[in-house]
Structure formats: structure tokens, C-alpha cells
Design a protein around this motif. Structure first.
Motif, PDB file in Angstrom:
ATOM      1  N   LEU A   9       9.086  13.449  -5.144  1.00  0.00           N
ATOM      2  CA  LEU A   9       7.689  13.768  -5.428  1.00  0.00           C
ATOM      3  C   LEU A   9       7.543  15.092  -6.176  1.00  0.00           C
ATOM      4  O   LEU A   9       6.655  15.251  -7.021  1.00  0.00           O
ATOM      5  CB  LEU A   9       6.893  13.823  -4.119  1.00  0.00           C
ATOM      6  N   VAL A  46       7.366   3.572  -6.017  1.00  0.00           N
ATOM      7  CA  VAL A  46       7.473   4.498  -7.146  1.00  0.00           C
ATOM      8  C   VAL A  46       8.299   3.872  -8.266  1.00  0.00           C
ATOM      9  O   VAL A  46       7.928   3.924  -9.446  1.00  0.00           O
ATOM     10  CB  VAL A  46       8.092   5.833  -6.696  1.00  0.00           C
ATOM     11  N   VAL A  59       6.576   5.310 -11.852  1.00  0.00           N
ATOM     12  CA  VAL A  59       5.863   6.588 -11.789  1.00  0.00           C
ATOM     13  C   VAL A  59       6.882   7.720 -11.866  1.00  0.00           C
ATOM     14  O   VAL A  59       7.913   7.696 -11.192  1.00  0.00           O
ATOM     15  CB  VAL A  59       5.054   6.703 -10.485  1.00  0.00           C
ATOM     16  N   PHE A  79       3.551  13.100 -10.196  1.00  0.00           N
ATOM     17  CA  PHE A  79       2.781  12.827  -8.985  1.00  0.00           C
ATOM     18  C   PHE A  79       1.651  13.837  -8.803  1.00  0.00           C
ATOM     19  O   PHE A  79       1.765  14.993  -9.197  1.00  0.00           O
ATOM     20  CB  PHE A  79       3.719  12.837  -7.767  1.00  0.00           C
ATOM     21  N   MET A 103      -0.155  14.336  -3.432  1.00  0.00           N
ATOM     22  CA  MET A 103       1.033  13.552  -3.092  1.00  0.00           C
ATOM     23  C   MET A 103       2.214  14.472  -2.803  1.00  0.00           C
ATOM     24  O   MET A 103       2.972  14.271  -1.842  1.00  0.00           O
ATOM     25  CB  MET A 103       1.392  12.601  -4.235  1.00  0.00           C
ATOM     26  N   ARG A 104       2.356  15.490  -3.641  1.00  0.00           N
ATOM     27  CA  ARG A 104       3.458  16.433  -3.445  1.00  0.00           C
ATOM     28  C   ARG A 104       3.296  17.187  -2.120  1.00  0.00           C
ATOM     29  O   ARG A 104       4.273  17.429  -1.409  1.00  0.00           O
ATOM     30  CB  ARG A 104       3.544  17.401  -4.620  1.00  0.00           C
ATOM     31  N   GLY A 153      -2.022   4.824  -8.070  1.00  0.00           N
ATOM     32  CA  GLY A 153      -2.091   6.042  -7.264  1.00  0.00           C
ATOM     33  C   GLY A 153      -2.500   5.771  -5.835  1.00  0.00           C
ATOM     34  O   GLY A 153      -1.926   6.332  -4.897  1.00  0.00           O
ATOM     35  N   LEU A 183       0.387   4.401  -3.825  1.00  0.00           N
ATOM     36  CA  LEU A 183       1.342   5.431  -3.403  1.00  0.00           C
ATOM     37  C   LEU A 183       0.772   6.277  -2.272  1.00  0.00           C
ATOM     38  O   LEU A 183       1.478   6.604  -1.311  1.00  0.00           O
ATOM     39  CB  LEU A 183       1.732   6.305  -4.588  1.00  0.00           C
TER      40      LEU A 183
END
Length: 213
Positions: A37, A102, A107, A110, A114-115, A184, A187
């Protein structure tokens, strides 16, 4: 004869060893997921690392379930052992599902939320790894275990907030690109489920403490 028989019996502490080994796979898997990520590791390499940790976790799970069947005297209820091992396995399984999504959607960058969820997941794995060795002495460690499981619950709440805020930001930013929002949101959903599985682990540990202290 009795000493010989006891020597053949599986040792009780093998379960604690297995819990702790499983926790290390969660730590390693969470580190790989965060690297994916954060972009500190390429997606294919991070995925391969996570898959290897998940495979190791599956082996530990099989070993634990076999030990439950073969051991006459277990440190606590067999159902609790199976449920705890199962919840640990579910957590790393969900990490791998996230990495698979992912790869599926190709992808490579990110969203900030998300991170941050990756960082929360890694902390949850670390807290879980800190908690599990304390099951060896439940009476002495009950207060510490309660504190650690409460921390995991707090982290799960933080992940929920990040999930909701991230979806709102993604919706506003996606504009006329509904596919970007769909990918998105998929995820974000996977990341939220990872933390849900860590909450399951924490709840299972809490249940064991309540039953045996």
C-alpha cells in the motif's frame, strides 16, 4: 511405564508455540500488505511475500487442528483452541484476498486513507503478537490481555472511520469515473474486513480470559 506413556503424549505447550508462530505470520503478512500500500515494494513482490506467509499460516493451522485431535489434555477448551486458530487464519487469508484484488484491478497507487489503514492493520498484528504469548499464564496476564484486546478493538474502530472517510473522499474525487470509485470501494471493503478479522481474534482471546480466570 507411565513416564514412557507421558513422553509419547503431545506437550500442552505446543499449542502456545503454534499460536505464537501463527502470530508471526500475521506480523509478516501485515508488513507485506503495508509495503504494497505504501509503494515501498512492488505489487508482485509484496503479493508473493504475503502469499508465502499465508501458506505458512495454513500449515500452522493444520498442525494445530491435528494436535487438538491427538492431545488428551489441552490447556483450555478444544473449541476455544480451534476458534482462536481459525480466527488467526481468517485474518491472514483476508490480507491475501486484499492483495489479490489489488492485482486483479491492476492498482499501483493507493489513497491516503488506504495507506493509513495499512498502518492500522500492521499495528493490530503487532498487538496480537504481543498478546498471544501471555496466554501461557492467563491468571497473571489477564489485565494485560484485556488491555491489548481493547487496543485491537480501538484500532478496528479507527479502521472503520478511515474506511468511511476514504469512501467519501473517493466519491468526490472520482467525478465521472464510476469505475475508479467501484475499484476503490472494493479495496476499502477488503481492508475493513482485515480489521474485522483482527477484532474476531481479540474477541476470542477475551472469551478465553473470561472462561479461565
Amino acid at each position: 511405564m507411565l513416564a514412557w506413556f507421558r513422553a509419547l503424549m503431545p506437550r500442552e505447550d505446543r499449542f502456545f508455540d503454534l499460536f505464537e508462530r501463527h502470530a508471526r505470520t500475521l506480523e509478516d503478512g501485515a508488513a507485506a500488505l503495508r509495503a504494497l500500500l505504501d509503494g515501498t515494494q512492488a505489487v508482485p513482490a509484496a503479493y508473493a511475500a504475503l502469499a508465502a506467509h499465508e501458506d505458512a499460516a495454513d500449515g500452522i493451522t493444520r498442525e494445530a487442528l491435528l494436535a487438538v485431535r491427538r492431545t488428551f489434555i489441552t490447556p483450555f477448551d478444544r473449541g476455544d483452541i480451534q476458534a482462536l486458530v481459525g480466527s488467526l487464519d481468517d485474518a491472514i487469508d483476508q490480507m491475501l484476498k486484499t492483495a489479490k484484488a489489488v492485482q486483479l484491478f491492476e492498482v499501483t497507487t493507493f489513497e491516503p486513507a488506504m495507506r493509513e489503514m495499512g498502518a492500522v492493520i500492521q499495528e493490530a498484528a503487532q498487538v496480537t503478537a504481543e498478546a498471544l504469548p501471555k496466554l501461557r499464564a492467563l491468571g497473571e496476564n489477564a489485565a494485560a490481555l484485556n488491555s491489548l484486546t481493547e487496543r485491537v478493538i480501538e484500532l478496528e474502530g479507527r479502521a472503520d472511520d478511515l474506511h468511511n472517510d476514504g469512501l467519501k473522499a473517493l466519491f468526490k474525487a472520482s467525478g465521472r469515473d464510476p469505475m475508479a470509485f467501484l475499484v476503490g470501494s472494493e479495496l476499502y471493503g477488503h481492508l475493513e474486513k482485515v480489521m474485522d478479522r483482527f477484532e474476531d481474534v481479540a474477541n476470542q482471546i477475551s472469551s478465553i480470559v473470561v472462561e479461565h480466570v
